[in-house]
Design a protein around this motif. Sequence first.
Motif, mmCIF file in Angstrom:
data_model
loop_
_atom_site.group_PDB
_atom_site.id
_atom_site.type_symbol
_atom_site.label_atom_id
_atom_site.label_comp_id
_atom_site.label_asym_id
_atom_site.label_seq_id
_atom_site.Cartn_x
_atom_site.Cartn_y
_atom_site.Cartn_z
ATOM 1 N N GLY B 164 77.875 -1.522 0.784
ATOM 2 C CA GLY B 164 77.437 -3.894 1.069
ATOM 3 C C GLY B 164 76.030 -3.443 -0.624
ATOM 4 N N GLY B 165 74.986 -4.110 -0.546
ATOM 5 C CA GLY B 165 73.925 -4.028 -1.178
ATOM 6 C C GLY B 165 74.777 -4.439 -2.535
ATOM 7 N N TYR B 166 74.232 -3.406 -3.441
ATOM 8 C CA TYR B 166 73.698 -3.280 -5.236
ATOM 9 C C TYR B 166 74.875 -2.238 -5.211
ATOM 10 N N VAL B 167 76.393 -3.010 -6.028
ATOM 11 C CA VAL B 167 76.903 -1.844 -6.154
ATOM 12 C C VAL B 167 77.271 -1.864 -7.379
ATOM 13 N N GLY B 168 77.501 -0.328 -8.133
ATOM 14 C CA GLY B 168 77.736 0.596 -9.292
ATOM 15 C C GLY B 168 79.370 0.400 -9.547
ATOM 16 N N TRP B 169 80.145 0.403 -9.860
ATOM 17 C CA TRP B 169 82.022 1.062 -10.582
ATOM 18 C C TRP B 169 81.302 1.649 -11.740
ATOM 19 N N GLU B 170 81.696 2.747 -11.522
ATOM 20 C CA GLU B 170 81.403 3.564 -12.800
ATOM 21 C C GLU B 170 83.637 4.530 -13.263
ATOM 22 N N TRP B 191 66.671 -4.367 -0.840
ATOM 23 C CA TRP B 191 65.972 -5.911 -1.425
ATOM 24 C C TRP B 191 66.928 -7.200 -0.895
ATOM 25 N N ASP B 192 66.199 -7.774 -0.363
ATOM 26 C CA ASP B 192 66.755 -9.110 0.380
ATOM 27 C C ASP B 192 66.919 -10.282 -0.799
ATOM 28 N N MET B 193 68.316 -10.564 -0.970
ATOM 29 C CA MET B 193 68.707 -11.452 -2.429
ATOM 30 C C MET B 193 69.347 -12.285 -1.728
ATOM 31 N N LYS B 194 69.192 -13.684 -1.519
ATOM 32 C CA LYS B 194 70.078 -14.568 -1.636
ATOM 33 C C LYS B 194 70.841 -15.009 -2.479
ATOM 34 N N ALA B 195 71.930 -16.232 -2.419
ATOM 35 C CA ALA B 195 73.089 -16.250 -3.104
ATOM 36 C C ALA B 195 73.641 -17.751 -2.862
ATOM 37 N N LEU B 196 73.673 -18.188 -3.629
ATOM 38 C CA LEU B 196 74.305 -20.013 -3.482
ATOM 39 C C LEU B 196 75.031 -20.493 -4.553
ATOM 40 N N ILE B 197 76.793 -20.341 -3.813
ATOM 41 C CA ILE B 197 77.900 -20.447 -4.688
ATOM 42 C C ILE B 197 78.089 -21.570 -4.857
ATOM 43 N N CYS B 198 78.076 -22.537 -6.273
ATOM 44 C CA CYS B 198 78.536 -23.696 -6.556
ATOM 45 C C CYS B 198 79.811 -23.445 -7.247
ATOM 46 N N PRO B 304 84.558 -21.620 -13.775
ATOM 47 C CA PRO B 304 83.564 -22.320 -13.835
ATOM 48 C C PRO B 304 82.928 -22.850 -12.766
ATOM 49 N N ASN B 305 83.086 -22.226 -11.732
ATOM 50 C CA ASN B 305 81.645 -22.043 -10.907
ATOM 51 C C ASN B 305 80.621 -21.260 -11.173
ATOM 52 N N ALA B 306 79.083 -21.254 -10.916
ATOM 53 C CA ALA B 306 77.985 -20.491 -10.134
ATOM 54 C C ALA B 306 77.848 -19.978 -9.381
ATOM 55 N N VAL B 307 77.559 -18.320 -9.518
ATOM 56 C CA VAL B 307 76.944 -18.326 -8.353
ATOM 57 C C VAL B 307 74.969 -17.963 -8.382
ATOM 58 N N LEU B 308 74.225 -18.957 -7.899
ATOM 59 C CA LEU B 308 72.945 -18.530 -8.238
ATOM 60 C C LEU B 308 72.363 -17.519 -6.774
ATOM 61 N N TYR B 309 71.830 -16.119 -8.033
ATOM 62 C CA TYR B 309 70.747 -15.170 -7.352
ATOM 63 C C TYR B 309 69.126 -15.489 -7.272
ATOM 64 N N TYR B 310 68.544 -15.596 -5.886
ATOM 65 C CA TYR B 310 67.746 -16.218 -6.051
ATOM 66 C C TYR B 310 66.546 -15.306 -4.646
ATOM 67 N N GLN B 311 65.593 -14.767 -4.774
ATOM 68 C CA GLN B 311 64.429 -13.953 -3.697
ATOM 69 C C GLN B 311 64.435 -15.502 -2.422
ATOM 70 N N PRO B 312 64.334 -14.918 -1.299
ATOM 71 C CA PRO B 312 63.681 -15.655 -0.027
ATOM 72 C C PRO B 312 62.660 -16.675 -0.589
ATOM 73 N N LYS B 313 61.659 -15.801 -0.252
ATOM 74 C CA LYS B 313 60.511 -16.060 -1.157
ATOM 75 C C LYS B 313 60.515 -18.027 -1.661
#
Lengths: 373, 373
Positions: B164-170, B191-198, B304-313
């Motif tokens: 979960g969360g923020y993940v690296g693939w080494e 880190w609370d992060m929102k995501a919007l898939i267009c 072509p889909n956009a994924v947008l990340y933004y902060q809850p605030k």
Amino acid sequence: MHKVSVTAPVNIATLKYWGKRDTSLNLPTNSSISVTLSQDDLRTLTTVGASDDFKEDKLWINGKEQNLDTPRTQSCLADLRSLRKQLEQELSSQGKDFKPLSSMKLHIVSENNFPTAAGLASSAAGFAALVFGIAKLFELPQDNSEISKIARKGSGSACRSLFGGYVGWEMGKLGDGSDSKAVQIAEEDHWDMKALICVVSDAKKEVPSTSGMQLTVKTSDLFPIRINDVVPKRYNEMVETIKQKDFEKFAELTMKDSNSFHATCLDSYPPIFYLTDTSKKIISAIHELNSQGTVVAYTFDAGPNAVLYYQPKDEEKVKAFLEPYLGHLNEWKDGKGDDEKKLDGVSKLIWTSVGGSPKIVDDCLIGDNGEPL
Amino acid sequence: MHKVSVTAPVNIATLKYWGKRDTSLNLPTNSSISVTLSQDDLRTLTTVGASDDFKEDKLWINGKEQNLDTPRTQSCLADLRSLRKQLEQELSSQGKDFKPLSSMKLHIVSENNFPTAAGLASSAAGFAALVFGIAKLFELPQDNSEISKIARKGSGSACRSLFGGYVGWEMGKLGDGSDSKAVQIAEEDHWDMKALICVVSDAKKEVPSTSGMQLTVKTSDLFPIRINDVVPKRYNEMVETIKQKDFEKFAELTMKDSNSFHATCLDSYPPIFYLTDTSKKIISAIHELNSQGTVVAYTFDAGPNAVLYYQPKDEEKVKAFLEPYLGHLNEWKDGKGDDEKKLDGVSKLIWTSVGGSPKIVDDCLIGDNGEPL
């Protein structure tokens, strides 16, 4: 009034100029190559007049008076007058007769035979005609490569319009730009090439190339490999394909370089987009056509318009292939295009070919009163 | 029958995986980073059953039986059975009781809660759920990083869905892939992060990512600088921005990396296009919004889909800004979108957020007869 009229051609790069290492002298980050298009179809006609009666330098383009007081135009005029002055001093020292043209004001009248709607950058042909016209009026002894350095200061790619056929712009290394000039790789009759300009309508205002290329230089992480590795190698390869008339390889290099240039635009920040969905449909169609053997090369400048290059022997094949896509625009046949494949985004086709260098013509755009006719 | 049910999340890369150095082991040409999305909104639910009564391994996805006899799936099953066998031998040597699961056939039933029409690649969540589910059924002692190496063999980016969360693939360096694994950079509650898939509709069939990335590796002249210079530097920077919760820098790196990846696609030969005119309008809109301070990061996978990340605030700011573009899709307000700005190409919005790792759940997709319910 002393006057001369010239025409100068449009050129379309097959190895793209994108990036300046010196913005005031228009010195590029890489060498480039172009094909000069026929002036029968696309050209700037410019008449330059010099007279003691003129009070100031004046310029009209397509009927509208323009501001001449831009650093680029002023730089061209200063260089040309300086060369004329040098010539006048030589003639004077030899006791020969001459007109003191270097100290006269100039009236310059210029007209393009292609509509703005054609979406073609007119600055290359425009500056080439302006500089070539004044050079001829001044009877300068310098060759076209020398004159191309002056045109370059007006608009970078204008230097390539000083030659017909296949033209290289050697980037040069010197800080003053004295080795950054156009050279002819091959005459137009060395290799007969056809060109088709597909004008693609685009609602969006595009990023002007001058600011666009500087954004790429400043922000694209992929740009360094393009200018340091990719283009120098490709320049030599492309010169060779032109000399060998190897269309297959020429086409591949041309298409790859167009894509490479647009890739660095996309890698700029914020990203710059010139290709539209219509542009991409054209690209896909060309790759489909070429899958049976290379027939067409596409290239896109800083806008959505496609310029297609092909050999005369393939003209019927090209027309037959494009008909379903572009049938609604073609004049060669009444048949309607295939609705499914139809490229509604293409609004105009201009069929032309490789052409020659700037030339002196009889047409005149200035009246006896020194004003545009 | 012994069985277990699990769910696994979707992950969307912010530093892109594009290019394999080994196609059979799914070893990448560069390290990558992703944000795991909430399983409340998007998840694969998988039930794995083992029984002596089963005659063969079977797999059903979304109600349809699938061919299990692919090298990738077989590779995952073989690795998991080998680890189970090892465990059984240890238990046996300790005189402990155990079920001989490693030699039983498996029935695997899997369902995504997101429609195919959402245009999201389901292979990452799918392989993560399959591998995690079998690992849990087998009671394997290995941690999620170890398990991620097996999921990686099924689908490269699946390894990142083990956390979960923020993940690296080494990316790793070894030829056998034993150091090419996912690691958690930060938990989802760091880190609370929102995501919007267009979801952007696209008429054209896209180039599948597996063949697309290999074309890029093979043909793009700009690709070497991306994997050798750009991404390694960016990986470290992005890890740091996540640890520091520096949204402005995180957003910039995310957007630049999406553009860089699509630039190398365009530089492939023939070029690969995933971004449409609609995608580009979204990009331009986000840069317009961010010009007053960074609020949103966009990223685009191989489509072509956009994924947008933004902060809850910033949620209200984001909704207010997007309304003219996407108002016709939004449920939060009845107001119609601005016709001029409206993005007709966007067909669906999915509002979600960063989420947790795969987990065992009570839901069960297999009936007592060993068939899908």
